[in-house]
Motif scaffolding. Structure first.
Motif, PDB file in Angstrom:
ATOM      1  N   GLU A  29      -4.886   6.593   6.025  1.00 18.60           N
ATOM      2  CA  GLU A  29      -6.173   6.510   5.344  1.00 18.60           C
ATOM      3  C   GLU A  29      -5.901   6.052   3.931  1.00 18.60           C
ATOM      4  OE1 GLU A  29      -9.016   9.791   5.886  1.00 18.60           O
ATOM      5  OE2 GLU A  29      -7.610  10.553   7.348  1.00 18.60           O
ATOM      6  N   LEU A  30      -6.852   5.311   3.399  1.00 19.37           N
ATOM      7  CA  LEU A  30      -6.700   4.797   2.053  1.00 19.37           C
ATOM      8  C   LEU A  30      -6.438   5.952   1.087  1.00 19.37           C
ATOM      9  CD1 LEU A  30      -7.011   1.855   1.191  1.00 19.37           C
ATOM     10  CD2 LEU A  30      -9.385   2.367   0.593  1.00 19.37           C
ATOM     11  N   TYR A  31      -5.355   5.900   0.373  1.00 17.34           N
ATOM     12  CA  TYR A  31      -4.969   6.921  -0.615  1.00 17.34           C
ATOM     13  C   TYR A  31      -4.702   8.289   0.012  1.00 17.34           C
ATOM     14  CZ  TYR A  31      -6.696   3.655  -4.208  1.00 17.34           C
ATOM     15  OH  TYR A  31      -6.905   2.560  -5.010  1.00 17.34           O
ATOM     16  N   GLN A  74      -6.516  -2.207  -8.879  1.00 14.93           N
ATOM     17  CA  GLN A  74      -6.395  -2.347  -7.429  1.00 14.93           C
ATOM     18  C   GLN A  74      -6.144  -3.793  -7.053  1.00 14.93           C
ATOM     19  OE1 GLN A  74     -10.243  -0.541  -6.437  1.00 14.93           O
ATOM     20  NE2 GLN A  74      -9.151   1.193  -5.543  1.00 14.93           N
ATOM     21  N   TYR A  78      -3.689  -2.203   0.269  1.00 17.13           N
ATOM     22  CA  TYR A  78      -3.089  -0.901  -0.038  1.00 17.13           C
ATOM     23  C   TYR A  78      -1.828  -0.739   0.807  1.00 17.13           C
ATOM     24  CZ  TYR A  78      -2.512   4.190   0.394  1.00 17.13           C
ATOM     25  OH  TYR A  78      -2.010   5.463   0.434  1.00 17.13           O
ATOM     26  N   ALA A  80      -0.005   1.151   2.909  1.00 16.13           N
ATOM     27  CA  ALA A  80      -0.063   2.365   3.734  1.00 16.13           C
ATOM     28  C   ALA A  80       1.351   2.914   3.913  1.00 16.13           C
ATOM     29  CB  ALA A  80      -0.685   2.068   5.085  1.00 16.13           C
ATOM     30  N   MET A  86      -3.110  -2.223   4.250  1.00 14.85           N
ATOM     31  CA  MET A  86      -4.500  -1.944   4.616  1.00 14.85           C
ATOM     32  C   MET A  86      -5.428  -2.598   3.595  1.00 14.85           C
ATOM     33  SD  MET A  86      -4.366   2.107   5.468  1.00 14.85           S
ATOM     34  CE  MET A  86      -6.132   2.265   5.652  1.00 14.85           C
ATOM     35  N   LEU A  88      -7.904  -3.175   0.771  1.00 16.32           N
ATOM     36  CA  LEU A  88      -8.362  -2.306  -0.324  1.00 16.32           C
ATOM     37  C   LEU A  88      -9.572  -2.988  -0.985  1.00 16.32           C
ATOM     38  CD1 LEU A  88      -7.760   0.274  -2.009  1.00 16.32           C
ATOM     39  CD2 LEU A  88      -6.249  -1.087  -3.413  1.00 16.32           C
ATOM     40  N   GLU A 225     -15.868   3.582  -3.669  1.00 18.61           N
ATOM     41  CA  GLU A 225     -15.744   4.489  -2.515  1.00 18.61           C
ATOM     42  C   GLU A 225     -16.774   5.609  -2.633  1.00 18.61           C
ATOM     43  OE1 GLU A 225     -11.747   5.581  -0.518  1.00 18.61           O
ATOM     44  OE2 GLU A 225     -11.377   5.448  -2.646  1.00 18.61           O
ATOM     45  N   TYR A 516      -0.891   7.778  -5.883  1.00 15.38           N
ATOM     46  CA  TYR A 516      -2.149   7.526  -5.182  1.00 15.38           C
ATOM     47  C   TYR A 516      -2.860   8.839  -4.824  1.00 15.38           C
ATOM     48  CZ  TYR A 516      -1.070   2.579  -4.096  1.00 15.38           C
ATOM     49  OH  TYR A 516      -0.816   1.241  -4.157  1.00 15.38           O
TER      50      TYR A 516
END
Lengths: 525, 314
Positions: A29-31, A74, A78, A80, A86, A88, A225, A516
């Motif tokens: 999952e993002l972050y 950013q 991302y 991962a 992934m 972003l 987000e 992160y």
């Protein structure tokens, strides 16, 4: 809290208490995962043993800078934890059949810290600025295969390459650069201004940066987000020594910190009110065997060295067990990109075989080698002494010499390092991990004078292959060649060890060592 | 006096220029440069070349020095390669912090060390002397990092207190400022106090055995007058010299306490600049240390005349 996450936390608790292996890499999952019942607001105080010299993500290459600016700026993708890029700021991307054109669709509703909406022009400007050597960015070298970056329309950017590069999405991540408003660097004081005011799109924006003192980040009210981040403010205090940091953790002046030395970790392991967690990393502590040094040019000698080593014993001596023994891949990427450990040769100690190999290489009466270690790397001294004892069993007499980092880098870059310890990390992509280190010259740097044509061909295939499964197979084959011919012995990877007050929840340490996880952490009320 | 000052000033300028050359060459003699630090071990040679040119490191050393000293003489010390901040501002901010530590340490050491030394000297070989000498020995033997760590650990374990980690200037909050500085000043001050005490004791003992003191006592001069008029006055000049030396030592040697207690002073700035091979900051900060040392020495020389009008400055 879902079942998987509950298991992870339970496992981590047990690991901290019993010395079990570190918890698995953060979920995809993002972050890291969002927390359903997270409380919002509050100020988290983070103690850091390292300090960014500056906050300019374009011109400052220090890892200490990257750790914090990933929360402010950013990129399109991302990194991962498991080794995938992934989306972003990107929504998605397509690749042309020849692998030379990447068309990236951008996420909508993204705004800079200034409140201005992000468009494809900003993205094209940012990456064009980054790759132009005239602008002096250490990240320019990662984008040399890019020949053009164009804004197709407001939400689409096209990257054109001179040859296929399957690692492109990972290089469009967050290590260097990050998207800033188009024309930002036209202002003469733009670089310095990044230390006073941030212009990124990240979950936090800069409130204050006082070198040799602290860095304060506040929540970005324009952040794209939903329901993130949870914290209102993060005060990052630069503490130049671990004794003061441990005292500050115990006295609740600091809520969260990363510790690296085993003797420091042991001091807080059982401290009341503090939770200690171990995380896999992308770091590797390696023994490099430069073929320019006469006996190491013989593959049988290199194999004999590998077969004389008990990596588990070395890891325990070096980092007190807070690490993981390696095969040919760092732990966080093992599942996604690693060769199965039981398929790799020369991994377990076999003294008789080592002696036979040495005898066949003409060193039946023994062999003397000199190991170079680097001043200031705490793990190297105990590891060197342990290794000396292990190699002696095979008839190898090891001398140890210590040199300064500057001298070591010079030797390494001029490919005259012989037998040396190395300590390095990567972004989670096999191309970025292996190519420059191991591909033959002139395409790669081949720091260990390995000159292995088969390995280089596999690295070329891995670079141009866009099918994920085939790409993995290329790198698995490469790792088998690596293990068989031993230009390096990846000894172990030191865990990231985070220490947090019990109020800090949902913090996961990314394997890069970048913070992160602060974008998902919250304070229990 | 004016001629003396003019001569001292001219000598100081020459010394500063010579020191700047030495500093310039020394910082470049340290293996590795800012480019190696920024790009790391696997840097691309083209990127290294490009960055080296960007920082002017591809120029001959004498050209680099000429550019730097030319700008420095006009008050422009350049910008930090690491942070992009003006060096003059960074060094001034850090110097003010270190100066505060140095002056407070000097004050503490004087208030504690000088009376102890006098007492110890006057009661030579008696129990107060033994007690004070023991303190002196402990103070001189304990390295400052150990004293600092012990103070930190004791404060934490016994009082449950540790100093704040974010420095506050006296103008922002005097209470915060003092609570941050109390432990480092104690750590440095105890060491310095021991040195002062030992120095004063030796001078007092030596003066007590001088003919002029014996004569004064034989003539029936009251002990108080002997002490203040004959002994104290005569040890004033060596004491001022010693304090000057100690102040210079503090200014140049606070790296350890500043690192231990996370204080953003000159020592920590120097350490960070060395680690990042930030030559402009390193050169600027070292030059400030050299100039500060010269100014302290000049101040000490001028004080001689104030203490003893017979001293001629020529």
């Amino acid at each position: 809290m879902n079942a998987t996450r509950r298991w992870v936390l339970t496992a981590a608790g047990l690991a901290a208490l019993t010395g079990l292996p570190a918890r698995p890499a953060a979920a995809q999952e993002l972050y890291g995962p969002k927390a359903a019942g997270a409380s919002k607001g509050g100020t988290l105080t983070f103690g850091s043993l390292v300090e960014p010299p500056a906050l300019d993500p374009y011109h400052q290459g220090a890892d200490a800078r990257i750790r914090f600016t990933v929360l402010i700026y950013q990129g399109l993708f991302y990194e991962a934890a498991s080794g995938e890029a992934m989306p972003l700021l990107a929504q998605g991307y397509t690749v042309s059949p020849d692998g030379l054109v990447y068309t990236v669709t951008l996420r909508s509703g993204v705004k800079f810290h200034t409140g201005q909406a992000m468009t494809a022009k900003d993205v094209a400007y940012s990456y064009n600025y980054l790759r132009d050597p005239k602008n002096g960015s250490p990240g320019a070298g990662d984008l040399t295969l890019v020949t053009a970056i164009d804004a197709v329309d407001d939400t689409t950017v096209r990257f054109t390459l001179s040859k296929p590069n399957a690692a492109l999405p990972m290089t469009l991540g967050n290590k260097y650069g990050g998207v800033v408003p188009a024309g930002y660097f036209d202002a003469p004081d733009a670089k310095q201004a990044l230390n006073q005011k941030s212009v990124g799109t990240g979950p936090f924006k800069l409130a204050e940066f006082k070198p040799n003192s602290h860095l304060a980040l506040v929540r970005n009210e324009h952040y794209w987000e939903q329901d993130a981040p949870y914290l209102d403010r993060i005060n990052i205090l630069f503490v130049p020594n671990s004794a003061s940091l441990i005292v500050a953790l115990r006295n609740k002046r600091v809520d969260l910190a990363l510790l690296t030395r085993p003797q420091d970790i042991q001091q807080v392991e059982k401290a009341p009110g503090l939770a200690l967690e171990r995380w896999p990393s992308l770091n590797q502590k390696a023994l490099d065997l430069g073929s320019e040094l006469a006996p190491l040019g013989d593959v049988r000698v290199r194999q004999a060295v590998a077969l004389s080593l008990d990596r588990e014993e070395i890891m325990r001596a070096a980092v007190g067990g807070y690490g993981k023994v390696l095969g040919t891949m760092v732990p966080a990427m093992q599942e996604r990109w690693g060769a199965p450990l039981d398929s790799l040769p020369n991994q377990k100690p076999d003294i008789e075989k080592a002696k036979a190999l040495l005898a066949a290489a003409g060193h039946g009466n023994g062999l003397s080698l000199t190991l170079t270690t680097i001043n200031g790397y705490d793990w190297m001294d105990p590891a060197a002494v342990t290794m000396k004892q292990q190699l002696a069993r095979a008839g190898i007499d090891l001398a140890i010499r210590r040199i300064d980092l500057g001298v070591w880098i010079k030797n390494f870059q001029s490919k005259q390092m012989g037998l040396t310890f190395n300590d390095w990390a990567t972004q989670p992509d096999p191309h970025l991990l292996f190519y420059r280190h191991f591909h033959k010259t002139p395409e790669g740097a081949d720091f260990r004078n390995w000159a292995n044509a088969e390995a280089s061909a596999l690295l070329d295939r891995g670079l141009s292959e866009t099918d994920a499964a085939k790409r993995k197979e290329d790198y698995v084959q490469f790792q088998k060649v690596l293990a068989e011919t031993v230009p390096t012995v990846m000894l172990f990877s030191a865990d990231h060890v985070s220490v947090r007050s019990e109020a800090v929840q949902n913090y996961q340490q990314h394997p890069t060592g970048w913070f992160y996880g602060l974008a998902r952490a919250y304070l229990k009320k | 006096m004016t001629r003396y000052l003019a001569r001292r000033f001219a000598a100081s300028v020459v010394t500063a220029v010579l020191a700047s050359i030495v500093v310039f060459l020394i910082v470049r003699a340290v293996p590795g440069d800012v480019v190696a630090q920024m790009l790391g071990q696997t840097s691309d040679p083209a990127a290294s070349r490009s960055l080296r040119a960007f920082f002017g490191l591809d120029q001959p050393v004498w050209v680099q020095y000429g550019s730097w000293i030319g700008a420095a003489l006009q008050g422009d010390f350049g910008t930090s390669w690491a942070s992009g901040r003006p060096v003059a501002m960074m060094v001034t901010d850090a110097f003010m912090v270190t100066l505060e530590i140095a002056l407070l340490t000097l004050a503490l050491a004087s208030v504690v060390g000088v009376p102890l030394g006098l007492l110890s000297g006057v009661y030579e070989d008696c129990w107060p002397d033994t007690l004070i000498q023991t303190f002196n020995l402990l103070g001189l033997a304990a390295p400052v990092f150990w004293t600092g760590l012990m103070l930190l650990v004791l404060a934490s374990s016994m009082l449950g207190w540790s100093p704040p980690l974010v420095y506050a200037a006296p103008g922002e909050s005097l209470a915060d400022n003092l609570s941050i500085l109390v432990l480092p000043i104690l750590a440095l001050g105890l060491l310095q106090a021991a040195a002062y005490s030992q120095f004063v004791r030796q001078n007092v003992v030596s003066a007590l055995h001088q003919d002029y003191v014996r004569t004064a006592i034989a003539k029936g001069v009251p002990a108080r007058l002997v002490f203040f008029k004959h002994i104290l006055r005569n040890i004033a000049i060596p004491l001022v010299t010693f304090m000057g030396l100690m102040l210079t030592q503090i200014l140049g040697g606070v790296v350890i306490v500043e690192s231990l207690f996370a204080i953003p002073g000159l020592g920590r700035l120097l350490l960070t600049a060395i680690q990042t091979r930030d030559y402009p900051v390193l050169q600027g900060a070292l030059l400030v240390v050299v100039v500060a040392a010269m100014l302290v020495n000049l101040g000490v020389d001028l004080l001689y005349r104030v203490i003893d009008p017979r001293v001629r400055l020529a």
